[in-house]
Enzyme design. Structure first.
Site, short mmCIF file in Angstrom:
data_model
loop_
_atom_site.label_atom_id
_atom_site.label_comp_id
_atom_site.label_asym_id
_atom_site.label_seq_id
_atom_site.Cartn_x
_atom_site.Cartn_y
_atom_site.Cartn_z
N ARG A 79 0.78 -1.24 0.00
CA ARG A 79 0.00 0.00 0.00
C ARG A 79 0.82 1.29 0.00
NH1 ARG A 79 -5.10 -0.11 3.77
NH2 ARG A 79 -3.56 0.42 5.33
N ASP A 80 2.13 1.23 -0.18
CA ASP A 80 2.92 2.47 -0.24
C ASP A 80 4.16 2.28 -1.13
OD1 ASP A 80 3.39 5.15 0.29
OD2 ASP A 80 4.40 4.77 2.18
N ILE A 81 3.95 1.70 -2.31
CA ILE A 81 5.07 1.51 -3.23
C ILE A 81 5.38 2.84 -3.91
CG2 ILE A 81 5.75 0.45 -5.43
CD1 ILE A 81 5.99 -1.44 -3.12
N ASN A 85 10.71 3.91 -1.23
CA ASN A 85 10.53 2.65 -0.52
C ASN A 85 11.10 1.45 -1.27
OD1 ASN A 85 9.31 3.98 1.57
ND2 ASN A 85 7.24 3.55 0.89
#
Length: 119
Positions: A79-81, A85
Protein backbone atom coordinates in the site's frame (compact mmCIF):
# COMPACT_ATOMS: atom_id res chain seq x y z
CA UNK A 1 5.73 -11.02 10.86
CA UNK A 2 7.67 -9.14 8.13
CA UNK A 3 10.98 -10.60 9.28
CA UNK A 4 9.59 -14.07 8.47
CA UNK A 5 9.21 -13.18 4.78
CA UNK A 6 12.18 -14.23 2.66
CA UNK A 7 12.43 -13.13 -0.98
CA UNK A 8 15.26 -11.69 -3.09
CA UNK A 9 13.23 -8.52 -3.74
CA UNK A 10 12.18 -7.80 -0.16
CA UNK A 11 14.54 -6.07 2.25
CA UNK A 12 15.69 -8.25 5.13
CA UNK A 13 14.53 -7.00 8.51
CA UNK A 14 17.07 -8.02 11.14
CA UNK A 15 15.34 -6.55 14.15
CA UNK A 16 13.61 -3.65 15.79
CA UNK A 17 13.83 -1.57 18.93
CA UNK A 18 10.96 0.18 20.66
CA UNK A 19 11.77 2.72 23.34
CA UNK A 20 8.94 4.96 24.47
CA UNK A 21 7.30 6.33 21.34
CA UNK A 22 10.45 5.75 19.23
CA UNK A 23 10.61 2.81 16.83
CA UNK A 24 13.80 1.78 15.05
CA UNK A 25 13.95 -0.89 12.35
CA UNK A 26 17.23 -2.58 11.47
CA UNK A 27 17.40 -3.54 7.79
CA UNK A 28 20.20 -5.13 5.81
CA UNK A 29 22.70 -2.61 4.43
CA UNK A 30 21.99 -1.67 0.81
CA UNK A 31 24.86 0.19 -0.81
CA UNK A 32 22.94 2.22 -3.39
CA UNK A 33 20.32 3.74 -1.08
CA UNK A 34 16.85 4.25 -2.58
CA UNK A 35 15.60 4.26 -6.13
CA UNK A 36 14.41 7.84 -5.53
CA UNK A 37 17.92 8.97 -4.68
CA UNK A 38 19.35 7.13 -7.70
CA UNK A 39 16.85 8.82 -10.04
CA UNK A 40 16.13 12.22 -8.47
CA UNK A 41 18.87 12.90 -5.91
CA UNK A 42 21.65 15.45 -6.14
CA UNK A 43 24.05 15.14 -9.04
CA UNK A 44 26.55 13.37 -6.77
CA UNK A 45 24.03 10.76 -5.60
CA UNK A 46 22.27 10.12 -8.91
CA UNK A 47 23.14 6.91 -10.74
CA UNK A 48 23.24 6.42 -14.48
CA UNK A 49 20.68 3.71 -15.11
CA UNK A 50 20.53 2.32 -18.64
CA UNK A 51 17.25 0.89 -19.95
CA UNK A 52 18.08 -2.78 -19.28
CA UNK A 53 18.92 -1.88 -15.66
CA UNK A 54 15.70 0.11 -15.30
CA UNK A 55 13.74 -2.85 -16.67
CA UNK A 56 15.54 -5.20 -14.23
CA UNK A 57 14.52 -2.90 -11.36
CA UNK A 58 10.87 -2.75 -12.50
CA UNK A 59 10.65 -6.52 -12.94
CA UNK A 60 12.26 -7.06 -9.52
CA UNK A 61 9.69 -4.78 -7.86
CA UNK A 62 6.89 -6.63 -9.67
CA UNK A 63 8.28 -9.99 -8.52
CA UNK A 64 8.47 -8.78 -4.94
CA UNK A 65 4.87 -7.57 -5.05
CA UNK A 66 3.69 -10.80 -6.70
CA UNK A 67 5.36 -12.73 -3.88
CA UNK A 68 3.62 -10.61 -1.23
CA UNK A 69 0.21 -10.80 -2.92
CA UNK A 70 0.11 -14.33 -4.28
CA UNK A 71 3.05 -16.58 -3.32
CA UNK A 72 3.84 -16.11 0.37
CA UNK A 73 1.84 -17.94 3.01
CA UNK A 74 1.00 -14.52 4.51
CA UNK A 75 -0.87 -12.43 1.95
CA UNK A 76 0.35 -8.84 2.40
CA UNK A 77 -0.61 -5.69 0.50
CA UNK A 78 2.19 -3.10 0.77
CA UNK A 79 0.00 0.00 0.00
CA UNK A 80 2.92 2.47 -0.24
CA UNK A 81 5.07 1.51 -3.23
CA UNK A 82 7.13 4.49 -4.36
CA UNK A 83 10.75 5.17 -5.31
CA UNK A 84 11.78 6.05 -1.74
CA UNK A 85 10.53 2.65 -0.52
CA UNK A 86 12.57 0.69 -3.04
CA UNK A 87 16.19 0.17 -1.97
CA UNK A 88 19.01 -0.89 -4.30
CA UNK A 89 21.82 -3.28 -3.42
CA UNK A 90 25.37 -3.11 -4.79
CA UNK A 91 24.25 -4.82 -8.04
CA UNK A 92 21.22 -2.50 -8.38
CA UNK A 93 18.79 -5.27 -7.46
CA UNK A 94 15.62 -3.71 -6.02
CA UNK A 95 14.32 -4.56 -2.56
CA UNK A 96 10.94 -3.39 -1.32
CA UNK A 97 11.04 -1.77 2.13
CA UNK A 98 8.86 0.23 4.55
CA UNK A 99 5.90 -1.94 5.39
CA UNK A 100 4.39 0.71 7.68
CA UNK A 101 1.11 0.85 5.75
CA UNK A 102 1.05 -2.83 4.80
CA UNK A 103 -2.12 -4.78 5.36
CA UNK A 104 -2.43 -8.47 6.09
CA UNK A 105 -5.04 -9.88 3.74
CA UNK A 106 -7.60 -12.49 4.70
CA UNK A 107 -7.62 -15.76 2.78
CA UNK A 108 -10.75 -15.02 0.78
CA UNK A 109 -10.08 -11.36 0.03
CA UNK A 110 -8.47 -10.10 -3.15
CA UNK A 111 -5.51 -7.70 -3.13
CA UNK A 112 -7.49 -5.26 -5.28
CA UNK A 113 -8.74 -2.21 -3.40
CA UNK A 114 -10.09 1.20 -4.31
CA UNK A 115 -9.42 2.69 -0.86
CA UNK A 116 -6.77 5.42 -0.78
CA UNK A 117 -3.76 4.71 1.47
CA UNK A 118 -0.15 5.89 1.52
CA UNK A 119 1.51 8.91 0.02
Amino acid sequence: MISALQHPHLVKLYGCCIEGNQLMLIYEYLENNSLARALFGTNESQLTLDWPTRMKICIGIARGLAYLHEESRLKIVHRDIKATNVLLDKNLNPKISDFGLAKLDEEDNTHISTRVAGT
